[in-house]
Design an enzyme around this catalytic site. Structure first.
Site, PDB file in Angstrom:
ATOM      1  CG  HIS A   1      -1.863  -1.065   1.370  1.00  0.00           C
ATOM      2  ND1 HIS A   1      -1.969  -1.857   2.485  1.00  0.00           N
ATOM      3  CD2 HIS A   1      -2.806  -1.527   0.505  1.00  0.00           C
ATOM      4  CE1 HIS A   1      -2.931  -2.744   2.317  1.00  0.00           C
ATOM      5  NE2 HIS A   1      -3.442  -2.587   1.118  1.00  0.00           N
TER       6      HIS A   1
ATOM      7  CE  LYS B   1     -11.506  -7.825   2.832  1.00  0.00           C
ATOM      8  NZ  LYS B   1     -10.320  -7.102   2.338  1.00  0.00           N
TER       9      LYS B   1
ATOM     10  NE  ARG C   1      -3.237  -7.211  -4.589  1.00  0.00           N
ATOM     11  CZ  ARG C   1      -3.938  -7.878  -3.703  1.00  0.00           C
ATOM     12  NH1 ARG C   1      -3.355  -8.307  -2.616  1.00  0.00           N
ATOM     13  NH2 ARG C   1      -5.217  -8.133  -3.896  1.00  0.00           N
TER      14      ARG C   1
ATOM     15  CB  SER D   1      -4.199  -6.741   4.855  1.00  0.00           C
ATOM     16  OG  SER D   1      -3.903  -5.496   4.274  1.00  0.00           O
TER      17      SER D   1
HETATM   18  N1  COA Z   1      -0.207  -3.963  -1.726  1.00  0.00           N
HETATM   19  C1  COA Z   1      -0.546  -4.875  -0.818  1.00  0.00           C
HETATM   20  N2  COA Z   1      -1.792  -5.336  -0.665  1.00  0.00           N
HETATM   21  C2  COA Z   1      -2.719  -4.849  -1.458  1.00  0.00           C
HETATM   22  C3  COA Z   1      -2.453  -3.900  -2.450  1.00  0.00           C
HETATM   23  C4  COA Z   1      -1.116  -3.442  -2.561  1.00  0.00           C
HETATM   24  N3  COA Z   1      -0.758  -2.538  -3.459  1.00  0.00           N
HETATM   25  N4  COA Z   1      -3.576  -3.616  -3.096  1.00  0.00           N
HETATM   26  C5  COA Z   1      -4.532  -4.364  -2.532  1.00  0.00           C
HETATM   27  N5  COA Z   1      -4.004  -5.106  -1.548  1.00  0.00           N
HETATM   28  C6  COA Z   1      -4.710  -6.104  -0.723  1.00  0.00           C
HETATM   29  C7  COA Z   1      -5.239  -5.559   0.550  1.00  0.00           C
HETATM   30  O1  COA Z   1      -4.317  -5.636   1.586  1.00  0.00           O
HETATM   31  C8  COA Z   1      -6.435  -6.440   0.791  1.00  0.00           C
HETATM   32  O2  COA Z   1      -6.026  -7.618   1.395  1.00  0.00           O
HETATM   33  P1  COA Z   1      -7.028  -8.483   2.264  1.00  0.00           P
HETATM   34  O3  COA Z   1      -8.167  -8.864   1.386  1.00  0.00           O
HETATM   35  O4  COA Z   1      -6.162  -9.589   2.634  1.00  0.00           O
HETATM   36  O5  COA Z   1      -7.447  -7.617   3.419  1.00  0.00           O
HETATM   37  C9  COA Z   1      -6.920  -6.804  -0.608  1.00  0.00           C
HETATM   38  O6  COA Z   1      -5.836  -6.566  -1.446  1.00  0.00           O
HETATM   39  C10 COA Z   1      -8.060  -5.990  -1.071  1.00  0.00           C
HETATM   40  O7  COA Z   1      -7.826  -4.695  -0.626  1.00  0.00           O
HETATM   41  P2  COA Z   1      -8.230  -3.406  -1.382  1.00  0.00           P
HETATM   42  O8  COA Z   1      -7.914  -3.573  -2.794  1.00  0.00           O
HETATM   43  O9  COA Z   1      -7.683  -2.240  -0.679  1.00  0.00           O
HETATM   44  O10 COA Z   1      -9.750  -3.445  -1.275  1.00  0.00           O
HETATM   45  P3  COA Z   1     -10.610  -3.417  -0.046  1.00  0.00           P
HETATM   46  O11 COA Z   1     -11.489  -4.592  -0.196  1.00  0.00           O
HETATM   47  O12 COA Z   1      -9.846  -3.300   1.209  1.00  0.00           O
HETATM   48  O13 COA Z   1     -11.355  -2.047  -0.268  1.00  0.00           O
HETATM   49  C11 COA Z   1     -12.837  -0.480  -1.407  1.00  0.00           C
HETATM   50  C12 COA Z   1     -12.112  -1.816  -1.412  1.00  0.00           C
HETATM   51  C13 COA Z   1     -12.731   0.220  -0.077  1.00  0.00           C
HETATM   52  C14 COA Z   1     -12.208   0.401  -2.441  1.00  0.00           C
HETATM   53  C15 COA Z   1     -14.287  -0.779  -1.809  1.00  0.00           C
HETATM   54  O14 COA Z   1     -14.788  -1.839  -1.022  1.00  0.00           O
HETATM   55  C16 COA Z   1     -15.206   0.409  -1.631  1.00  0.00           C
HETATM   56  O15 COA Z   1     -15.113   1.382  -2.323  1.00  0.00           O
HETATM   57  N6  COA Z   1     -16.109   0.321  -0.668  1.00  0.00           N
HETATM   58  C17 COA Z   1     -17.053   1.384  -0.363  1.00  0.00           C
HETATM   59  C18 COA Z   1     -18.450   1.030  -0.786  1.00  0.00           C
HETATM   60  C19 COA Z   1     -18.659   1.351  -2.228  1.00  0.00           C
HETATM   61  O16 COA Z   1     -18.534   2.455  -2.673  1.00  0.00           O
HETATM   62  N7  COA Z   1     -19.047   0.321  -2.964  1.00  0.00           N
HETATM   63  C20 COA Z   1     -19.355   0.440  -4.360  1.00  0.00           C
HETATM   64  C21 COA Z   1     -18.142   0.262  -5.176  1.00  0.00           C
HETATM   65  S1  COA Z   1     -18.631  -0.352  -6.730  1.00  0.00           S
END
Ligand code: COA
Length: 162
Positions: A18, A42, A91, A129
């Protein structure tokens, strides 16, 4: 006009992957807001406040980065913050389908907000994560995945929960 972007996520916890995206995207905009999602399905290891504090500490040397918690729709948060860009990291090809759907949905909801994808540095492409938490839960070394202070907090959380 100032270019403002949001980098959203759960960040439970923030990892070097991140931070790589944060560093690189902060160079492209005037202000980058790291948006910490609070209402995720989660069950997180850390509270939103703890996650915000961990990120604030990790980005303290990057002057144009702000860290805020949000819940509800990302696009509403972006509008409220007057941000016109959403940053997401890709990724692997497995991230693509979900990200494409999310960015297209967001664009229908709000055409003035666009999503920019950065490919995660090869060094961190495998990282998530959950992986970090799993390694920590079994007593493995997580120092290569997260900043020192974050590692300390993860280890402390698992020893409390044992
Ligand atoms: N390096 C390391 N890990 C990474 C990464 C990076 N560059 N990019 C993503 N990840 C990992 C995260 O650690 C996470 O791991 P986990 O599943 O083990 O916890 C996983 O990839 C997914 O994380 P991320 O891509 O950040 O997505 P998220 O699920 O945490 O969050 C939101 C996604 C917040 C953007 C999305 O759910 C959202 O916008 N929610 C709000 C509601 C909304 O508007 N919904 C409609 C959207 S269509």
């Amino acid at each position: 006009m100032k270019k403002k972007a949001i980098y959203p996520g759960t960040f439970d916890p923030i990892t070097y992957g991140h931070l790589d995206i944060i560093q690189r995207s902060a160079e492209m905009v005037d202000e980058l807001i790291v948006g910490v999602l609070t209402n995720k399905g989660k069950s997180p290891l850390f509270t939103p406040e703890e996650r915000v504090e961990m990120i604030k500490d990790a980005v303290k040397d990057i002057p144009n980065v702000k860290v805020l918690a949000f819940d509800g729709l990302l696009i509403e948060f972006a509008k409220k913050q007057k941000a016109t860009i959403i940053i997401r990291g890709l990724r692997a090809v497995t991230d693509f389908e979900y990200e494409l759907q999310m960015s297209q949905t967001n664009r229908v909801l709000s055409p003035e907000v666009d999503t920019i994808f950065l490919t995660t540095s090869l060094k961190w492409a495998y990282l998530s994560s959950s992986t970090v938490k799993e390694v920590a839960a079994f007593g493995g070394d997580i120092s290569k995945f997260v900043p020192k202070k974050v590692a300390k907090q993860i280890i402390a959380r698992y020893s409390i929960n044992k």
